[in-house]
Design an enzyme around this catalytic site. Structure first.
Site, short mmCIF file in Angstrom:
data_model
loop_
_atom_site.label_atom_id
_atom_site.label_comp_id
_atom_site.label_asym_id
_atom_site.label_seq_id
_atom_site.Cartn_x
_atom_site.Cartn_y
_atom_site.Cartn_z
N LYS A 227 0.94 -1.34 -0.07
CA LYS A 227 -0.02 0.03 -0.11
C LYS A 227 0.82 1.51 0.03
O LYS A 227 1.91 1.33 0.69
CB LYS A 227 -0.90 -0.02 1.17
CG LYS A 227 -2.16 -1.15 1.21
CD LYS A 227 -2.80 -0.94 2.57
CE LYS A 227 -3.92 -2.07 2.47
NZ LYS A 227 -4.86 -2.18 1.67
N GLU B 205 -12.54 -2.84 9.71
CA GLU B 205 -13.41 -2.87 8.55
C GLU B 205 -14.87 -2.98 9.00
O GLU B 205 -15.21 -3.27 9.94
CB GLU B 205 -13.03 -4.47 8.02
CG GLU B 205 -11.63 -4.61 7.64
CD GLU B 205 -11.28 -5.90 7.03
OE1 GLU B 205 -11.18 -6.16 5.77
OE2 GLU B 205 -11.20 -6.85 7.80
N ASP C 211 -5.24 -13.78 10.75
CA ASP C 211 -5.57 -13.16 9.37
C ASP C 211 -4.87 -11.89 9.09
O ASP C 211 -4.68 -11.39 7.97
CB ASP C 211 -7.16 -13.25 9.37
CG ASP C 211 -7.74 -12.65 7.94
OD1 ASP C 211 -7.19 -13.24 7.00
OD2 ASP C 211 -8.64 -11.67 8.02
N HIS D 66 -0.29 -8.38 8.25
CA HIS D 66 -0.24 -6.85 8.05
C HIS D 66 0.01 -6.11 9.07
O HIS D 66 1.14 -5.20 9.07
CB HIS D 66 -1.72 -6.90 7.68
CG HIS D 66 -2.24 -7.61 6.53
ND1 HIS D 66 -1.28 -8.22 5.48
CD2 HIS D 66 -3.49 -7.97 6.20
CE1 HIS D 66 -2.19 -8.67 4.79
NE2 HIS D 66 -3.36 -8.74 5.25
N LYS E 162 -13.87 -6.97 12.06
CA LYS E 162 -14.84 -6.86 11.06
C LYS E 162 -15.98 -6.46 11.75
O LYS E 162 -16.26 -6.48 12.68
CB LYS E 162 -14.77 -8.38 10.48
CG LYS E 162 -13.60 -9.10 9.98
CD LYS E 162 -13.69 -9.85 8.70
CE LYS E 162 -12.32 -10.17 8.39
NZ LYS E 162 -11.71 -9.28 7.28
C1 BG6 Z 1 -6.61 -9.99 3.76
C2 BG6 Z 1 -7.47 -10.44 4.98
O1 BG6 Z 1 -5.38 -10.28 3.92
O2 BG6 Z 1 -6.58 -8.42 4.23
C3 BG6 Z 1 -9.09 -10.03 4.83
O3 BG6 Z 1 -7.63 -12.16 4.75
C4 BG6 Z 1 -8.90 -8.50 5.10
O4 BG6 Z 1 -9.70 -10.65 6.00
C5 BG6 Z 1 -7.98 -7.94 3.92
O5 BG6 Z 1 -10.30 -8.19 4.81
C6 BG6 Z 1 -8.00 -6.39 4.20
O6 BG6 Z 1 -7.10 -5.60 3.34
P1 BG6 Z 1 -7.51 -4.47 2.50
O7 BG6 Z 1 -6.33 -4.04 1.65
O8 BG6 Z 1 -8.61 -5.00 1.54
O9 BG6 Z 1 -7.99 -3.58 3.54
#
Ligand code: BG6
Length: 487
Positions: free
Chosen positions: A179, A213, A233, A238, A328
Site C-alpha cells: 500500500k 473493517e 488473518d 499485516h 470485522k
Molecule cells: C486480507 C485478509 O489479507 O486483508 C482479509 O485476509 C482482510 O480478511 C484484508 O479483509 C484487508 O485488506 P484490505 O487491503 O482489503 O483492507
C-alpha cells in the site's frame, strides 16, 4: 510509458477465486494499460472449473466491466485458461506443454492464489514436472499469506519449499506492505530529519495501529472460521509488518536484504508474552451474529476482533506500548497509525482557563485516506488563555487522484525480481513466534470470546489493555479546531 517487463508467463492457480478476480486480474489489467507488460506476456488462469478460453475471457470481461473497451479487449487477448485437478500429474504435463509453446523467454511466475493446503501439493507437482528448474529463464513462485497456520506449520511449509526452490525464487506476499501509505512510512521516517530525534521512548508515549473493517466475511466464513481469526488473518502478517516499519532502525540501503534485516530485528525484539498476562495484554471478540453465519461451527471461538499490547524490548523502544487492533463489521472502514507523544514536563497552561492538556499526536491514515497529520496545541483567540488542537496536514495525494492498488506494485516487483517488499522466512517465523502464545492462551481459556455489536468499535473491554485512564483508542483522524478535551 515504456514497457518495463521482460517476456514472461503469469500462471495463476486458483484463477476463478475471489483474490484472483478481485485483485490479481485487475492489477495485471492496470499494468497492461500502463504499458508495463511486454507485448508477448501471457496470463494463464488455472482452476478446476472447466472454462473454454473464450468463456474465461468473458468471465474476466465481466469482472473488469467498467474498463476502457479498447484496452480491455487487448488485455483479454493475453488470457488463456487451463482446467484441471491441481493434484493430478496430467494437469502439470499440460501446463508444461502450454509453457513450452509460448514465447515467454522461459520466464514463468506461478502465483498460488489457492487455499493454503494446496501450497505443498502444487509445489511438489511443479517440481516433479521440472517446472521450477531455471534452465534458460527464471521461475518464481508467489505465495499468499497465511504462510503456515502457526510456527510449526510455517516451518514445515518452509522445509517443503526449500527442498524444491531457491530462496530467491520465493515471493511471500503481504499486500499491506504494497500500500502506498505503508510504503510512505519508510519515506516519512528516513527522508526527514524532524521526526528522528523524537522517534524513541523519550518522546513517544505509545503507538496505536488500527485496521478496522465494516465488511464481514462475505462468503468465506467457513474458511475464516477454520483457518483464520483476526490474529492469524491480520495481526500476524499485516499489522506486525506495519509495526516493524514504524519501529525499525534505518536500513543500510533500500536493498531487499537490508530492509528485511531491520524488520526482523524488531520482530525478534518483541517481549515474549507471559501467559499469565493474557487478560491485560489481549482482547478477543466476535461480532454479534457471527455464530449464525453459514459455515461457522457451532460454538466456535474464532475471533473476528483482536487487540494486543506489545512491547519492543530494545534500546529505542523499551517500555513503549504498541497497541494493535483489528476487527470485522466495525463502525468504520479505517486503517491508521496513531503515535501519541509524551506531555511536556510542566503544564504551564493548566489553571489559566485552559482545560486538560492534550498531547501531540502524529496520525498516519492508511485507508481510506492516505494522510499524515500532526496535532499540536495552539491558543484559542480571545483574552483568556485557552488552548485548542490544530492539525498540521501533510496529506499525500490529491483528491480524485487514482491510487494504485497494492497488488499492482507487488505484481510488478515479482516481474522485475525485486523482493524488497516481500517477506523473508525469518520475518514470518518471528511473527508466528509473537502471536502463537496469545492464540495458545485463548485456546486454553475455555471462556467464549466477548461479543460486540455490529457497527460498533468493538468490545468495550478493548479499552482495558491500556491499563491507564488517560489512554484510549483513537477512533478518528481529525480533531481540528476542537477545544482540548473534546477530541
Ligand atoms: C486480507 C485478509 O489479507 O486483508 C482479509 O485476509 C482482510 O480478511 C484484508 O479483509 C484487508 O485488506 P484490505 O487491503 O482489503 O483492507
Amino acid at each position: 510509458m515504456s514497457c518495463a517487463s521482460e517476456s514472461h508467463a503469469y500462471v495463476i492457480f486458483g484463477a476463478t477465486g475471489n483474490l484472483a478476480t478481485a485483485k490479481l486480474l485487475p492489477a495485471l489489467y492496470q499494468l497492461h494499460c500502463l504499458g508495463q507488460l511486454a507485448p508477448d506476456v501471457r496470463i494463464l488462469g488455472c482452476g478446476r472449473t472447466p472454462y473454454a478460453r473464450d468463456a474465461w475471457r468473458d468471465v474476466v470481461r465481466q469482472h473488469l466491466g467498467s474498463a476502457d473497451a479498447g484496452s480491455l479487449e487487448s488485455f483479454l487477448l493475453r488470457l488463456d485458461y487451463l482446467a484441471g485437478d491441481l493434484e493430478d500429474a496430467a494437469f502439470y504435463q499440460a501446463l508444461d506443454a502450454w509453457i513450452g509453446t509460448r514465447d515467454c523467454g522461459n520466464n514463468v511466475i506461478f502465483y498460488l492464489s489457492v487455499s493454503p493446503e494446496f501450497y505443498v501439493p502444487i509445489t511438489v507437482r511443479l517440481a516433479q514436472t521440472e517446472l521450477l528448474l531455471e534452465r534458460t529463464g527464471w521461475r518464481r513462485m508467489v505465495i499468499e499469506k497465511p504462510f503456515g497456520h502457526d510456527l510449526q506449520s510455517a516451518r514445515d511449509l518452509q522445509h517443503e519449499l526449500n527442498t524444491r526452490l531457491k530462496e530467491e525464487q520465493i515471493y511471500r506476499i503481504d499486500h499491506y506492505v504494497g500500500k502506498e501509505s505503508v510504503q510512505n512510512l519508510l519515506v516519512l521516517r528516513f527522508a526527514n530529519m524532524i521526526l528522528e530525534p523524537l522517534w524513541n521512548r523519550h518522546y513517544i508515549d505509545h503507538v496505536q495501529i488500527t485496521h478496522a473493517e465494516t465488511i464481514g466475511l462475505d462468503g468465506r466464513a467457513s474458511y475464516y472460521d477454520r483457518h483464520g481469526g483476526a490474529t492469524r488473518d491480520m495481526i500476524q502478517s499485516h499489522l506486525l509488518q506495519v509495526l516493524a516499519l514504524l519501529a525499525m532502525e534505518p536500513p543500510v540501503s533500500l536493498e531487499a536484504e537490508s530492509l528485511r534485516d531491520e524488520k526482523v530485528k524488531v520482530l525478534r525484539s518483541i517481549r515474549p508474552f507471559d501467559p499469565s498476562q493474557l487478560a491485560s495484554h489481549a482482547v478477543r471478540a466476535q461480532y454479534a451474529g457471527y455464530q449464525q453465519e453459514a459455515g461457522v461451527t457451532a460454538g466456535s471461538h474464532t475471533e473476528t476482533y483482536a487487540a494486543l499490547k506489545l512491547y519492543v524490548d530494545n534500546w529505542r523502544w523499551r517500555d513503549v506500548p504498541f497497541y494493535l487492533r483489528t476487527g470485522k463489521r466495525l463502525k468504520e472502514r479505517r486503517s491508521m497509525v496513531a503515535v501519541r507523544f509524551r506531555e511536556p514536563p510542566m503544564q504551564l497552561f493548566q489553571g489559566m482557563g485552559a482545560s486538560t492538556a492534550h498531547p501531540n499526536w502524529l496520525l498516519i491514515g492508511i485507508q481510506p485516506d492516505d494522510t499524515v497529520q500532526m496535532e499540536i496545541s495552539a491558543k484559542l483567540p480571545g483574552q483568556e488563555t485557552r488552548t485548542r488542537q490544530i492539525t498540521m496536514d501533510a496529506s499525500v495525494g490529491n483528491p480524485g487522484e487514482r491510487q494504485a492498488d497494492a497488488y499492482e506494485d507487488l505484481l510488478m516487483d515479482v516481474i522485475q525480481g525485486d523482493r524488497s517488499l516481500f517477506l523473508r522466512y525469518d520475518e514470518v517465523k518471528a511473527a508466528w513466534n509473537i502471536v502463537d502464545p496469545f492464540m495458545r492462551g485463548w485456546t486454553d481459556d475455555e471462556r467464549p470470546p466477548l461479543q460486540y455489536p455490529v457497527g460498533s468499535w468493538g468490545p468495550k473491554a478493548a479499552a482495558q489493555i491500556f491499563g491507564q485512564a488517560d489512554r484510549e483508542w483513537r477512533q478518528s483522524l481529525s480533531c481540528n479546531g476542537k477545544p482540548e478535551g473534546e477530541c
